[in-house]
Design an enzyme around this catalytic site. Structure first.
Site, PDB file in Angstrom:
ATOM      1  N   HIS A 130       0.854  -1.192   0.000  1.00  0.00           N
ATOM      2  CA  HIS A 130       0.000   0.000   0.000  1.00  0.00           C
ATOM      3  C   HIS A 130       0.883   1.232   0.000  1.00  0.00           C
ATOM      4  O   HIS A 130       2.108   1.145   0.026  1.00  0.00           O
ATOM      5  CB  HIS A 130      -0.973   0.000   1.180  1.00  0.00           C
ATOM      6  CG  HIS A 130      -0.338  -0.040   2.540  1.00  0.00           C
ATOM      7  ND1 HIS A 130       0.449  -1.083   2.975  1.00  0.00           N
ATOM      8  CD2 HIS A 130      -0.378   0.845   3.576  1.00  0.00           C
ATOM      9  CE1 HIS A 130       0.854  -0.857   4.207  1.00  0.00           C
ATOM     10  NE2 HIS A 130       0.379   0.314   4.597  1.00  0.00           N
ATOM     11  N   ASP A 163       6.213   4.148   5.024  1.00  0.00           N
ATOM     12  CA  ASP A 163       7.114   3.147   5.591  1.00  0.00           C
ATOM     13  C   ASP A 163       7.108   1.852   4.785  1.00  0.00           C
ATOM     14  O   ASP A 163       7.782   0.895   5.157  1.00  0.00           O
ATOM     15  CB  ASP A 163       6.775   2.864   7.059  1.00  0.00           C
ATOM     16  CG  ASP A 163       5.344   2.396   7.255  1.00  0.00           C
ATOM     17  OD1 ASP A 163       4.462   2.896   6.548  1.00  0.00           O
ATOM     18  OD2 ASP A 163       5.111   1.534   8.123  1.00  0.00           O
ATOM     19  N   HIS A 164       6.388   1.836   3.666  1.00  0.00           N
ATOM     20  CA  HIS A 164       6.384   0.691   2.754  1.00  0.00           C
ATOM     21  C   HIS A 164       6.895   1.067   1.364  1.00  0.00           C
ATOM     22  O   HIS A 164       7.363   0.208   0.630  1.00  0.00           O
ATOM     23  CB  HIS A 164       4.975   0.114   2.638  1.00  0.00           C
ATOM     24  CG  HIS A 164       4.434  -0.366   3.940  1.00  0.00           C
ATOM     25  ND1 HIS A 164       4.437  -1.686   4.312  1.00  0.00           N
ATOM     26  CD2 HIS A 164       3.900   0.315   4.988  1.00  0.00           C
ATOM     27  CE1 HIS A 164       3.915  -1.801   5.528  1.00  0.00           C
ATOM     28  NE2 HIS A 164       3.584  -0.594   5.958  1.00  0.00           N
ATOM     29  N   HIS A 221       1.545   3.787   2.092  1.00  0.00           N
ATOM     30  CA  HIS A 221       2.162   4.429   3.253  1.00  0.00           C
ATOM     31  C   HIS A 221       3.681   4.495   3.110  1.00  0.00           C
ATOM     32  O   HIS A 221       4.319   3.569   2.615  1.00  0.00           O
ATOM     33  CB  HIS A 221       1.785   3.690   4.536  1.00  0.00           C
ATOM     34  CG  HIS A 221       0.348   3.878   4.920  1.00  0.00           C
ATOM     35  ND1 HIS A 221      -0.259   3.157   5.923  1.00  0.00           N
ATOM     36  CD2 HIS A 221      -0.608   4.713   4.428  1.00  0.00           C
ATOM     37  CE1 HIS A 221      -1.528   3.540   6.033  1.00  0.00           C
ATOM     38  NE2 HIS A 221      -1.757   4.479   5.135  1.00  0.00           N
TER      39      HIS A 221
END
Length: 439
Positions: A214, A218-219, A216
């Protein structure tokens, strides 16, 4: 150190870090900033505006983040363009963000009250959350930076441990041959790109696909570093609701390398674009942020999130590889725990409202009301709690449950000041009528 962030609804949407309020032209240079979500267009706020909301929120994912480094994003056009840390001009939508609290902002921005006039203010006490979450962080088991969690799955930590990320973001190399699949790219810290680049080089591994669960940050934060290391990877990035230059992911799409067949599963709720990935050889599921290795996750849209949890359970996968935390050895049990946790909270709130409706109807002449405010619901379920616990810890998630019960035609509310809004359980015949059933 204590700091305040104020939440406000109006016609714009921007997030200003409290430390940068003066630079961004805050009305008061007192260390306060504003989170100003999209204008409310329906009684249940942004719940019916998820597509537009996702586009606006996805600017978070564009932030190049290192600890508390701030980025300014201009989203006046359909595509998001990073502008660096320049002072905003004109009517630009700008985002000053502290990364440590992105997920908190994500889970609360739909539900926080608009207040009086053009918008109310709800203080956010950073130290409260840091203290609460640091306690949870201290109880986590230690995970190695690189570990072979199965014959075909290698976990590489993102190097970003913290209260919101547990031991850090898990990224996974999947497959057994020279060609592998990478799932997620962590936050974009140098420690991660150095670690994975060295591992790929020494093991003579090439990446055929980079799959993002997804949007976000931190990904997705490590994507630019991967491309900088190997420009050929620019054509191998896959994401639902892809950014410019990326490839789309569709439900059921298959990605295959030696030793691994990975199937994409659309599981919205935590975010509007969330995907899980099923590793068919192991009957295992990469759960992204929908299900974590420790504790519970957060949801942008609770109704869709619950549907996704049930869809995940129907797959019958045995093992879970979460985006944060340790391997889930009993995924069916963990999914049932997640579902029961959410449904239990719904039952408690509906029960409290039903009891009040029955009591109010029986004592109407004595002036007993049939509905409850949010604070009164908390009192009925949990007893008396400090106001800061209600406002900072309970209000966001409980409001989310109330909106879901409203969408399910189980609960109604009286229009008015959101801080004093009366919520009430609908009678069964009214529930049936609202759903189109015979009385």
């Amino acid at each position: 150190m204590k700091s305040r962030v104020y939440v406000r609804f109006d016609r714009g949407f921007h997030v200003i870090c409290p430390y940068q309020a003066k630079l961004a032209g805050s009305r008061k240079n007192d260390g306060a900033g504003y989170i100003s979500p999209l204008a409310l267009k329906s009684p249940i706020g942004l719940q019916h505006d998820l597509e537009d909301g996702c586009r606006i929120r996805s600017a978070f994912g564009k932030c190049i983040v290192n600890s508390r480094f701030l980025a300014l994003i201009d989203v006046r056009k359909s595509g998001f363009k990073e502008r660096g840390s320049k002072e905003p001009h004109g009517n630009s939508f700008v985002y000053w963000v502290t990364y440590s609290f992105l997920q908190f902002f994500e889970t609360t921005m739909d539900e926080l009250p608009s207040g009086r006039g053009m918008g109310g203010r709800l203080p956010f006490n950073q130290s409260f959350w840091e203290e609460f979450l640091s306690g949870r962080e201290g109880q986590l088991p230690t995970l190695p930076d690189i570990s072979h969690v199965s014959k075909s799955v290698i976990r590489i930590l993102g190097g970003n441990p913290g209260s919101m990320h547990l031991q850090g973001t898990n990224t996974y190399l999947v497959g057994t041959g020279r060609s592998r699949i990478l799932i997620d790219t962590a936050q974009g810290l140098p420690v991660w790109i150095d670690c994975i680049s060295s591992f790929l080089h020494t093991q003579k591994i090439e990446l055929s696909y980079v799959l993002l669960t997804h949007w976000h940050g931190d990904h997705t934060g490590g994507v630019p570093d991967l491309i900088a290391q190997n420009s050929s990877l620019a054509d191998k990035i896959y994401k639902n609701h892809p950014d410019s230059g990326q490839n789309p992911i569709t439900h059921g799409q298959i990605f295959s390398v030696d030793g691994a067949t990975v199937r994409a599963i659309f599981t919205p709720g935590h975010s509007v674009d969330h995907m899980c990935f099923l590793l068919e050889e192991e009957n295992a599921l990469f759960t992204g942020d929908n299900v974590l290795g420790h504790g519970f996750s957060v949801a942008q849209d609770l109704g869709r999130y619950m549907d996704s949890l049930r869809d995940m359970a129907s797959l019958g996968c045995r093992i879970g590889y979460p985006a944060h935390g340790a391997v889930i050895e009993n995924l069916p049990g963990k999914l049932e725990e997640y579902i029961q946790h959410r449904e239990g909270r719904e039952r408690m709130m509906l029960s409290a409202l039903t009891r009040q409706r029955v009591r109010g109807e029986g004592l109407r002449e004595e002036g007993v009301k049939c509905g409850l405010t949010l604070n009164e619901i908390v009192m009925a379920i949990y007893g008396k709690l400090p106001p800061e616990v209600i406002e900072k810890a309970l209000a966001p998630s409980l409001l989310q449950v109330l909106w879901k019960l409203t969408e399910d035609r189980m609960v109604g509310f009286k229009p008015g000041d959101p801080l004093k809004r009366q919520w009430f359980a609908l009678e069964q015949r009214k529930r049936n009528k609202a759903r189109g059933y015979p009385s």
